[in-house]
Design an enzyme around this catalytic site. Structure first.
Site, PDB file in Angstrom:
ATOM      1  N   ILE A 157      18.860   0.649  28.447  1.00  0.00           N
ATOM      2  CA  ILE A 157      17.583   1.169  27.936  1.00  0.00           C
ATOM      3  C   ILE A 157      16.903   2.037  28.991  1.00  0.00           C
ATOM      4  O   ILE A 157      16.457   3.160  28.699  1.00  0.00           O
ATOM      5  CB  ILE A 157      16.653   0.007  27.493  1.00  0.00           C
ATOM      6  CG1 ILE A 157      17.283  -0.725  26.305  1.00  0.00           C
ATOM      7  CG2 ILE A 157      15.259   0.526  27.146  1.00  0.00           C
ATOM      8  CD1 ILE A 157      16.620  -2.043  25.941  1.00  0.00           C
ATOM      9  N   THR A 235       8.128  -2.967  27.830  1.00  0.00           N
ATOM     10  CA  THR A 235       8.786  -3.216  26.542  1.00  0.00           C
ATOM     11  C   THR A 235       9.977  -4.146  26.762  1.00  0.00           C
ATOM     12  O   THR A 235      10.869  -4.216  25.932  1.00  0.00           O
ATOM     13  CB  THR A 235       9.283  -1.898  25.887  1.00  0.00           C
ATOM     14  OG1 THR A 235      10.175  -1.246  26.802  1.00  0.00           O
ATOM     15  CG2 THR A 235       8.153  -0.971  25.527  1.00  0.00           C
ATOM     16  N   SER A 236       9.974  -4.849  27.905  1.00  0.00           N
ATOM     17  CA  SER A 236      11.153  -5.676  28.210  1.00  0.00           C
ATOM     18  C   SER A 236      10.932  -7.141  27.836  1.00  0.00           C
ATOM     19  O   SER A 236      11.374  -7.580  26.771  1.00  0.00           O
ATOM     20  CB  SER A 236      11.532  -5.512  29.672  1.00  0.00           C
ATOM     21  OG  SER A 236      12.794  -6.074  29.900  1.00  0.00           O
ATOM     22  N   ARG A 237      10.242  -7.886  28.693  1.00  0.00           N
ATOM     23  CA  ARG A 237       9.922  -9.280  28.378  1.00  0.00           C
ATOM     24  C   ARG A 237       8.545  -9.591  28.974  1.00  0.00           C
ATOM     25  O   ARG A 237       8.254  -9.213  30.102  1.00  0.00           O
ATOM     26  CB  ARG A 237      10.955 -10.245  28.988  1.00  0.00           C
ATOM     27  CG  ARG A 237      12.286 -10.302  28.230  1.00  0.00           C
ATOM     28  CD  ARG A 237      12.182 -11.001  26.865  1.00  0.00           C
ATOM     29  NE  ARG A 237      13.449 -11.072  26.177  1.00  0.00           N
ATOM     30  CZ  ARG A 237      13.897 -10.161  25.316  1.00  0.00           C
ATOM     31  NH1 ARG A 237      13.171  -9.097  25.033  1.00  0.00           N
ATOM     32  NH2 ARG A 237      15.067 -10.320  24.715  1.00  0.00           N
ATOM     33  N   ASP A 261       4.767  -4.118  24.584  1.00  0.00           N
ATOM     34  CA  ASP A 261       5.366  -4.530  23.318  1.00  0.00           C
ATOM     35  C   ASP A 261       5.701  -6.013  23.372  1.00  0.00           C
ATOM     36  O   ASP A 261       6.129  -6.593  22.385  1.00  0.00           O
ATOM     37  CB  ASP A 261       6.647  -3.702  23.079  1.00  0.00           C
ATOM     38  CG  ASP A 261       7.277  -3.983  21.724  1.00  0.00           C
ATOM     39  OD1 ASP A 261       6.547  -3.902  20.717  1.00  0.00           O
ATOM     40  OD2 ASP A 261       8.487  -4.288  21.671  1.00  0.00           O
ATOM     41  N   GLU A 266       3.737 -14.636  23.804  1.00  0.00           N
ATOM     42  CA  GLU A 266       3.904 -14.059  22.467  1.00  0.00           C
ATOM     43  C   GLU A 266       4.508 -15.026  21.461  1.00  0.00           C
ATOM     44  O   GLU A 266       4.292 -14.872  20.256  1.00  0.00           O
ATOM     45  CB  GLU A 266       4.752 -12.785  22.515  1.00  0.00           C
ATOM     46  CG  GLU A 266       6.221 -13.032  22.859  1.00  0.00           C
ATOM     47  CD  GLU A 266       7.052 -11.748  22.820  1.00  0.00           C
ATOM     48  OE1 GLU A 266       6.658 -10.757  23.434  1.00  0.00           O
ATOM     49  OE2 GLU A 266       8.115 -11.766  22.165  1.00  0.00           O
ATOM     50  N   HIS A 298       6.250  -6.723  19.663  1.00  0.00           N
ATOM     51  CA  HIS A 298       7.698  -6.826  19.872  1.00  0.00           C
ATOM     52  C   HIS A 298       8.475  -6.097  18.766  1.00  0.00           C
ATOM     53  O   HIS A 298       9.323  -6.676  18.087  1.00  0.00           O
ATOM     54  CB  HIS A 298       8.143  -8.295  19.947  1.00  0.00           C
ATOM     55  CG  HIS A 298       9.357  -8.486  20.816  1.00  0.00           C
ATOM     56  ND1 HIS A 298       9.483  -9.510  21.720  1.00  0.00           N
ATOM     57  CD2 HIS A 298      10.506  -7.758  20.914  1.00  0.00           C
ATOM     58  CE1 HIS A 298      10.660  -9.414  22.339  1.00  0.00           C
ATOM     59  NE2 HIS A 298      11.296  -8.363  21.851  1.00  0.00           N
ATOM     60  N   ALA A 300       9.807  -2.873  19.451  1.00  0.00           N
ATOM     61  CA  ALA A 300      10.544  -1.744  20.037  1.00  0.00           C
ATOM     62  C   ALA A 300      11.975  -1.651  19.487  1.00  0.00           C
ATOM     63  O   ALA A 300      12.510  -0.564  19.315  1.00  0.00           O
ATOM     64  CB  ALA A 300      10.566  -1.855  21.560  1.00  0.00           C
ATOM     65  N   PHE A 301      12.566  -2.791  19.193  1.00  0.00           N
ATOM     66  CA  PHE A 301      13.962  -2.799  18.692  1.00  0.00           C
ATOM     67  C   PHE A 301      14.045  -2.417  17.215  1.00  0.00           C
ATOM     68  O   PHE A 301      15.135  -2.184  16.697  1.00  0.00           O
ATOM     69  CB  PHE A 301      14.555  -4.221  18.840  1.00  0.00           C
ATOM     70  CG  PHE A 301      13.985  -5.192  17.828  1.00  0.00           C
ATOM     71  CD1 PHE A 301      12.723  -5.732  17.988  1.00  0.00           C
ATOM     72  CD2 PHE A 301      14.702  -5.525  16.686  1.00  0.00           C
ATOM     73  CE1 PHE A 301      12.178  -6.594  17.044  1.00  0.00           C
ATOM     74  CE2 PHE A 301      14.172  -6.390  15.736  1.00  0.00           C
ATOM     75  CZ  PHE A 301      12.902  -6.931  15.920  1.00  0.00           C
TER      76      PHE A 301
END
Ligand code: NAD
Length: 335
Positions: A157, A235-237, A261, A266, A298, A300-301
């Site tokens: 990514i 946008t990772s974790r 994100d 979360e 969450h 982004a995917f």
């Protein structure tokens, strides 16, 4: 194979069913909306395979219940496996598979979306114009061209994100525990250590996995090294970022923009409709209240391409396990 699919939403069902229908011998998917937890694990009694996503919790207690009830395979329909106790799974003789790559473009492109929205305040402009307010004050942005982007984690990514930002004419600084030649080849890109990346970047974007060594990689000390007004994107974790430290950074003005994100806590409410509820997480609500913060849940995917790839790989992973084939997407303990 009989598969209990936890934390399933309508889109999971659609894409998994479509991928399953393309197989000669389809699996039997049973969908549960509930997330996997120790208290929901008994739902999987009699299922040899369990399929989970990022906010399911496959901790030691949960895995033991699953194993006692006959589960032998955990199929993660995501890349990260920080929500699974790999040691316990190995001790219980359980196999773990994942989807190592689906669409890195989806996440990289969403990252760029957050940057553009924060910078050019598109979300505010949209609302303003809808109310026939065509003033521009408060919408001032900056050219991405010529600005310096720091990328923490230059894997699949991070690399695509770097290529896109190179297209904007940005200077690229990378940090990775395992640097790769692809990043160096992009042009106007170089690897630096973290302090240099923090000190020189106008935009910092996180694309490394969540590991003990990357937990709170953005903390008080890191923020103190950053340029005043830096844009921070995650946008990772969620737990890569110490949220309380970031809030202090926003209040002091060091962090000029925040786009996330993912969020540390979360799993309490992401992927669910809480619009009629009172969210008790004061940190999250405070974060939301700042004008220079954008949060997406969450997503982004979340592209058609990515969901198709996730479902295809998951269905194949399960079929390979059922057929006793070698598992190319197995997650194993490091030696
Ligand atoms: P990847 O494995 O291809 O790349 C990760 C990179 O991080 C690698 O180059 C690796 O060497 C590097 N790395 C490892 N340890 C590091 C450290 N201590 N410091 C800095 N870098 C380190 O993974 P990817 O496919 O690029 O995914 C990156 C992350 O994105 C995943 O771990 C996941 O958490 C996240 N992700 C988020 C979403 C979403 O929807 N928001 C979707 C998919 C993945």
């Amino acid at each position: 194979m009989k598969v209990a699919v936890f934390g399933s939403q309508t889109y999971d069902r659609r894409f998994l069913d479509e991928a399953n229908a393309r197989r000669e011998t389809p699996h039997e998917f049973v969908y549960f909306e509930a997330r996997l937890r120790s208290r929901t694990a008994p739902l999987a009694a009699g299922f040899p395979a369990v399929c989970i996503f990022v906010n399911d919790e496959a901790d030691a207690e949960t895995l033991k219940i699953l194993a006692q009830n006959g589960t032998k395979l955990i199929a993660l329909r995501c890349a990260g496996f920080n929500n699974l106790d790999l040691q316990t799974a190995a001790e219980l003789g359980m196999t773990v598979v994942r989807v190592p790559a689906y669409s890195p473009y989806a996440v990289a492109e969403h990252t760029v979306g957050l940057i553009l929205t924060l910078n050019r305040k598109i979300h505010k402009a949209y609302n303003r114009v809808r109310e026939d307010n065509f003033t521009l004050s408060g919408l001032l942005g900056f050219d991405l061209n010529g600005s310096t982007v720091g990328i923490v984690g230059t894997g699949k990514i991070g690399l695509i994100f770097a290529q896109i930002m190179h297209g904007f004419g940005c200077h690229l600084l990378g940090y990775d525990a395992y640097p790769n030649d692809e990043f160096k080849k992009i042009g106007d890109s170089r690897y630096v250590d973290l302090p240099e990346l923090f000190a020189n970047s106008d935009i910092i974007s996180l694309h490394c996995p969540l590991l003990p060594e990357t937990h709170h990689i953005i903390n008080e000390g890191a923020i103190a090294q950053m340029k005043k007004g830096v844009m921070l994107i995650n946008t990772s974790r969620g737990p890569l970022v110490d949220t309380e430290a970031v809030i202090r950074g926003i209040k002091s003005g060091t962090i000029g923009y925040l786009g996330i994100d993912v969020y540390e806590q979360e799993d309490q409410f992401f992927f669910e409709d809480w619009s009629e509820e009172i969210i008790q997480d004061d940190t999250f609500q405070l974060l939301q209240s700042f004008p220079n913060v954008i949060i997406t849940g969450h997503q982004a995917f979340f592209t058609k391409n990515a969901l198709t790839a996730i479902a295809e790989t998951t269905v194949c992973n399960i079929a390979d396990f059922a057929a006793g084939k070698e598992l190319k997407n197995a997650v194993k303990l490091p030696h």
